[in-house]
Design a protein around this motif. Sequence first.
Motif, mmCIF file in Angstrom:
data_model
loop_
_atom_site.group_PDB
_atom_site.id
_atom_site.type_symbol
_atom_site.label_atom_id
_atom_site.label_comp_id
_atom_site.label_asym_id
_atom_site.label_seq_id
_atom_site.Cartn_x
_atom_site.Cartn_y
_atom_site.Cartn_z
ATOM 1 N N LEU A 1 0.833 -1.206 0.000
ATOM 2 C CA LEU A 1 0.000 0.000 0.000
ATOM 3 C C LEU A 1 0.868 1.257 0.000
ATOM 4 O O LEU A 1 0.520 2.261 -0.632
ATOM 5 C CB LEU A 1 -0.943 -0.001 1.201
ATOM 6 C CG LEU A 1 -1.993 -1.113 1.238
ATOM 7 C CD1 LEU A 1 -2.804 -1.037 2.516
ATOM 8 C CD2 LEU A 1 -2.884 -1.052 0.018
ATOM 9 N N ALA A 2 1.999 1.194 0.688
ATOM 10 C CA ALA A 2 2.925 2.331 0.680
ATOM 11 C C ALA A 2 3.465 2.556 -0.723
ATOM 12 O O ALA A 2 3.628 3.706 -1.163
ATOM 13 C CB ALA A 2 4.072 2.088 1.655
ATOM 14 N N ASP B 1 -5.396 10.519 -8.635
ATOM 15 C CA ASP B 1 -4.420 10.036 -7.641
ATOM 16 C C ASP B 1 -4.944 8.774 -6.951
ATOM 17 O O ASP B 1 -4.195 7.823 -6.715
ATOM 18 C CB ASP B 1 -4.150 11.106 -6.579
ATOM 19 C CG ASP B 1 -3.427 12.317 -7.118
ATOM 20 O OD1 ASP B 1 -2.878 12.237 -8.230
ATOM 21 O OD2 ASP B 1 -3.406 13.343 -6.415
ATOM 22 N N GLY B 2 -6.224 8.774 -6.624
ATOM 23 C CA GLY B 2 -6.846 7.612 -5.982
ATOM 24 C C GLY B 2 -6.822 6.382 -6.880
ATOM 25 O O GLY B 2 -6.578 5.271 -6.413
ATOM 26 N N VAL B 3 -7.067 6.586 -8.178
ATOM 27 C CA VAL B 3 -7.028 5.469 -9.122
ATOM 28 C C VAL B 3 -5.601 4.928 -9.239
ATOM 29 O O VAL B 3 -5.388 3.708 -9.239
ATOM 30 C CB VAL B 3 -7.593 5.894 -10.497
ATOM 31 C CG1 VAL B 3 -7.308 4.835 -11.551
ATOM 32 C CG2 VAL B 3 -9.080 6.181 -10.400
ATOM 33 N N VAL B 4 -4.620 5.829 -9.331
ATOM 34 C CA VAL B 4 -3.217 5.397 -9.396
ATOM 35 C C VAL B 4 -2.862 4.602 -8.144
ATOM 36 O O VAL B 4 -2.256 3.528 -8.221
ATOM 37 C CB VAL B 4 -2.265 6.599 -9.578
ATOM 38 C CG1 VAL B 4 -0.812 6.191 -9.376
ATOM 39 C CG2 VAL B 4 -2.468 7.245 -10.935
ATOM 40 N N VAL C 1 -4.691 1.082 -8.323
ATOM 41 C CA VAL C 1 -4.161 0.172 -9.342
ATOM 42 C C VAL C 1 -2.780 -0.337 -8.949
ATOM 43 O O VAL C 1 -2.504 -1.545 -8.987
ATOM 44 C CB VAL C 1 -4.141 0.858 -10.727
ATOM 45 C CG1 VAL C 1 -3.346 0.041 -11.730
ATOM 46 C CG2 VAL C 1 -5.558 1.093 -11.222
ATOM 47 N N VAL C 2 -1.908 0.584 -8.556
ATOM 48 C CA VAL C 2 -0.542 0.167 -8.190
ATOM 49 C C VAL C 2 -0.560 -0.709 -6.941
ATOM 50 O O VAL C 2 0.134 -1.724 -6.875
ATOM 51 C CB VAL C 2 0.375 1.403 -8.008
ATOM 52 C CG1 VAL C 2 1.718 1.003 -7.429
ATOM 53 C CG2 VAL C 2 0.553 2.127 -9.332
ATOM 54 N N LEU D 1 0.100 -5.950 -4.474
ATOM 55 C CA LEU D 1 -0.441 -6.963 -3.561
ATOM 56 C C LEU D 1 -0.559 -8.335 -4.219
ATOM 57 O O LEU D 1 -0.270 -9.353 -3.590
ATOM 58 C CB LEU D 1 -1.815 -6.535 -3.044
ATOM 59 C CG LEU D 1 -1.810 -5.544 -1.891
ATOM 60 C CD1 LEU D 1 -3.217 -5.016 -1.650
ATOM 61 C CD2 LEU D 1 -1.266 -6.172 -0.634
ATOM 62 N N PHE D 2 -0.999 -8.374 -5.478
ATOM 63 C CA PHE D 2 -1.266 -9.664 -6.104
ATOM 64 C C PHE D 2 -0.142 -10.179 -6.995
ATOM 65 O O PHE D 2 -0.129 -11.364 -7.329
ATOM 66 C CB PHE D 2 -2.579 -9.598 -6.890
ATOM 67 C CG PHE D 2 -3.762 -9.445 -5.979
ATOM 68 C CD1 PHE D 2 -4.151 -10.466 -5.143
ATOM 69 C CD2 PHE D 2 -4.468 -8.249 -5.940
ATOM 70 C CE1 PHE D 2 -5.237 -10.317 -4.290
ATOM 71 C CE2 PHE D 2 -5.545 -8.099 -5.090
ATOM 72 C CZ PHE D 2 -5.938 -9.125 -4.260
ATOM 73 N N ALA D 3 0.808 -9.326 -7.361
ATOM 74 C CA ALA D 3 1.906 -9.785 -8.217
ATOM 75 C C ALA D 3 3.242 -9.851 -7.474
ATOM 76 O O ALA D 3 3.985 -10.811 -7.614
ATOM 77 C CB ALA D 3 2.041 -8.868 -9.435
ATOM 78 N N VAL D 4 3.538 -8.847 -6.666
ATOM 79 C CA VAL D 4 4.849 -8.771 -6.018
ATOM 80 C C VAL D 4 4.856 -9.439 -4.647
ATOM 81 O O VAL D 4 5.794 -10.167 -4.313
ATOM 82 C CB VAL D 4 5.305 -7.298 -5.905
ATOM 83 C CG1 VAL D 4 6.597 -7.182 -5.133
ATOM 84 C CG2 VAL D 4 5.443 -6.685 -7.286
ATOM 85 N N ARG D 5 3.799 -9.228 -3.855
ATOM 86 C CA ARG D 5 3.785 -9.747 -2.486
ATOM 87 C C ARG D 5 3.925 -11.270 -2.412
ATOM 88 O O ARG D 5 4.706 -11.770 -1.591
ATOM 89 C CB ARG D 5 2.518 -9.299 -1.771
ATOM 90 C CG ARG D 5 2.465 -9.756 -0.327
ATOM 91 C CD ARG D 5 1.235 -9.192 0.388
ATOM 92 N NE ARG D 5 1.166 -9.714 1.732
ATOM 93 C CZ ARG D 5 0.439 -10.764 2.082
ATOM 94 N NH1 ARG D 5 -0.288 -11.396 1.185
ATOM 95 N NH2 ARG D 5 0.432 -11.180 3.330
#
Length: 142
Positions: A28-29, A49-52, A55-56, A61-65
């Motif tokens: 989230l950070a 900004d909220g959409v960015v 999405v990021v 969360l689902f690809a890197v974590r």
Amino acid sequence: MGALLWLVAGLILIGAETLSGDLILLMLAGGALSAAGASAVLDPPLWVDGVVFAVVSLLLLFAVRPVARRHMFTRPRLATNTEALVGRQALVITPVDERGGQVKFGGEVWSARAATPGDHFAEGESVTVLEIDGPTAVVWKG
């Protein structure tokens, strides 16, 4: 002003991650810092900004974590301290039995005792360290 708020939010999330260790707040950070970058460079409306951020954060969360967690928990554990001594060969300095004796390994002389009652190891024999029990090496012929 929006970039500064996202930056502060990202730093707070990083700080909170150090207490949790789950990598969720860190992802989230990453989203908050991405939103801060987008806000600083593009100066879009707040909803962009909220959409960015969303999405990021979701991508992280689902690809890197999952990859990061798998890497954190599957690395081989390195034996240190007395754990690293188990399995090493030792040279008997003074006769060893179940009550005591001395062996030398790793350049150091250790108090030792036989792992099995009734075993006796003479001076000059080679033995294997089975475990370290406090300041005593428990040895056996192996």
